[in-house]
Design an enzyme around this catalytic site. Structure first.
Site, PDB file in Angstrom:
ATOM      1  NE  ARG A   1     171.119 -28.150 -29.433  1.00  0.00           N
ATOM      2  CZ  ARG A   1     170.796 -26.953 -29.553  1.00  0.00           C
ATOM      3  NH1 ARG A   1     171.147 -26.047 -28.729  1.00  0.00           N
ATOM      4  NH2 ARG A   1     170.553 -26.602 -30.870  1.00  0.00           N
TER       5      ARG A   1
ATOM      6  CE1 TYR B   1     136.132 -60.739 -31.439  1.00  0.00           C
ATOM      7  CE2 TYR B   1     137.474 -61.361 -29.352  1.00  0.00           C
ATOM      8  CZ  TYR B   1     137.293 -61.134 -30.762  1.00  0.00           C
ATOM      9  OH  TYR B   1     138.259 -61.567 -31.468  1.00  0.00           O
TER      10      TYR B   1
END
Ligand code: UD1
Ligand code: CA
Length: 460
Positions: A15, A385
């Site tokens: 359900r 980075y």
């Protein structure tokens, strides 16, 4: 007497209309089955065993270190208990059987159920509740003397039985040895073709064994979750319970219906939680801090007197009297020391910002160690980075980073040093020095005026 718990969590939960197994759905960030497990643990159950089945791996993944047994085919709640017989072999005492889809059960109710069974010397004590709308639940059938006669599932009920408003909450305390001695007597001769654990009541009665039923006076806690609507309702009940506990302990909530706090979160005295705030995971907020509005904190630590406004924090530590936001993003590995400040549109990751230091506007600080009393000017970022790996930036005490400085890591700015606004700093700046990297400005006298008159005379 010793108490063990068995949590039934093998069902699919059709359900829910979900790819996720039902018990993995979350309330306030916590999987349903975990809430049931926590209640069992708080009620001092040992051992606690979970029956998994439908998408078992996905459920077991949520329960590291917990004893799980598999029910390969979901042949009913009675069959689920049969699957745990071996795991509980040798255990003697009270066995609480709990539904993985009943997440609001409180430990004190579980303890009371155990006591009721032991006092009655019953083979089982069933926790029942009166419900205004009993639809979907098993109905409690009582004999004329008021004793428990049996439990009838909705699908097997006569219209007379369906009208009964006392329901089975799916929470039971069994005498473990008696249960396993008679469990094989269950049959699947019913509307769903399943082995119903609920039928143990009639089995015991036919053996002349005592059965008992305890009716809870707090029906909210026995609510089973079978649909997404019930999931939302149960979340709201849990939210109310948690928020009330915090308010009674000295937390101010401008509007508690707009505050979502996981059960694991701790809040100090005089904390203010403003609307649209989510505090999840292992978050703690210390005395006198204000969080929100519009704030989400996951596994964050907020120090005393700190302010976190309209921001997201993931695994960060915000020091005493520090301030964050509006619109800041604090990512894992961030430590903001006392009285530091991270302002608007600032992202900080794996970075320590020293005492009293400020990163007030439009910055990204990643893999950086910032000393005390540093000011990072608007628009400055660390270029941490290089496309392959991350590099560190170090900024010494009292340094002043000019606006729009690009700190190309690895790089170190010495104590008390200054960087010129708009510089791309790729080399270390010694203590006390000025690091500046930009072409010198040229002023062309009269240029703008000439351009304007050219335009006005139509030549351009
Ligand atoms: C069950 C009870 C019902 C009670 C209701 C309370 C039975 C037969 N019925 O009905 O009387 O009112 O709970 O919420 O017990 N499960 C398994 N293996 C299975 C089947 C179920 O582990 O083979 C688990 C489910 O994951 C769930 C729990 O048992 O956590 C209850 O199962 P569910 O199918 O939801 O039972 P209900 O129809 O709600
Ligand atoms: Ca159910």
């Amino acid at each position: 007497m010793s108490v063990a718990a068995l949590i039934l969590a093998a069902g699919e939960g059709t359900r829910m209309k979900s790819d996720l197994p039902k018990v993995a759905h979350r309330l306030l960030g916590v999987p349903m089955v975990q809430l049931v497990l926590d209640a069992a643990t708080e009620a001092e159950c040992e051992p606690v065993v979970v029956v998994t089945g439908h998408r078992a791996a996905a459920v077991e993944e949520l329960l590291p270190g917990v004893a799980c047994v598999r029910q390969e085919k979901q042949l009913g709640t009675g069959h689920a208990v049969m699957c745990a017989e071996e795991a509980l072999a040798g255990f003697e005492g009270s066995l609480l059987v709990l539904s993985g889809d009943t997440p609001l059960m409180r430990p004190e109710t579980l303890r009371a159920l155990v006591v009721s069974r032991e006092e009655a010397g019953a083979a089982v004590s069933v926790l029942t509740a009166r419900m205004a709308d009993p639809a979907g639940y098993g109905r409690i059938v009582r004999a004329t003397d008021g004793s428990l006669a049996g439990i009838v599932e909705q699908k097997d009920a006569t219209s007379e039985q369906a009208a009964i408003d006392e329901v089975n909450t799916g929470t039971y305390c069994f005498d473990a040895s008696t249960l396993f001695a008679h469990l094989h007597r269950l049959s699947s001769d019913n509307a769903q073709g399943e082995f119903y654990l609920t039928d143990m009541v009639t089995v015991f009665r036919s053996e002349g064994l005592a059965v008992a039923a305890v009716t809870t006076d707090e029906p909210g806690e026995t609510m089973g979750v079978n649909t997404r609507i019930q999931l939302a309702e149960a979340s709201r009940v849990l939210q109310g319970r948690i928020n009330e506990r915090h308010m009674l302990a000295g937390v101010t909530m401008t509007d508690p219906s707009l505050v979502w706090i996981a059960p694991t979160v701790t809040l100090g005295r005089d904390v203010v939680v403003e609307p649209m705030t989510f505090l999840y995971g292992e978050t703690s907020v210390a005395d006198g801090a204000t969080v929100g509005p519009n704030t989400r904190i996951y596994d964050g630590v907020v120090g005393p007197g700190a302010v976190v406004e309209q921001s997201v924090v993931r695994e960060g530590r915000i020091g005493p009297e520090a301030s964050v936001g509006p619109n800041a993003f604090i990512r894992p590995g961030t430590v903001l020391e006392a009285s530091s400040r991270v302002g608007s549109f600032v992202e900080v990751k794996n970075t320590t910002i020293g005492e009293g230091s400020k990163v007030p506007h439009l910055s990204y600080m990643g893999d950086t160690t910032i000393g005390k009393g540093v000011n990072v000017g608007a628009g400055s970022i660390t270029c941490n980075y290089d496309g392959w790996s991350k590099h560190a930036t170090v900024i010494g005490d009292g340094a002043f980073i000019g606006s729009d400085t690009m700190l190309v890591a690895p790089v170190e700015i010495g104590e008390g040093a200054v960087t010129g606004a708009g510089s791309a700093i790729a080399k270390d700046v010694p203590p006390g020095a000025l690091g500046i990297e930009r072409t010198e400005q040229r002023n062309m006298e009269g240029w703008a005026d000439r351009r304007r008159s050219a335009r006005d005379s139509g030549d351009e």
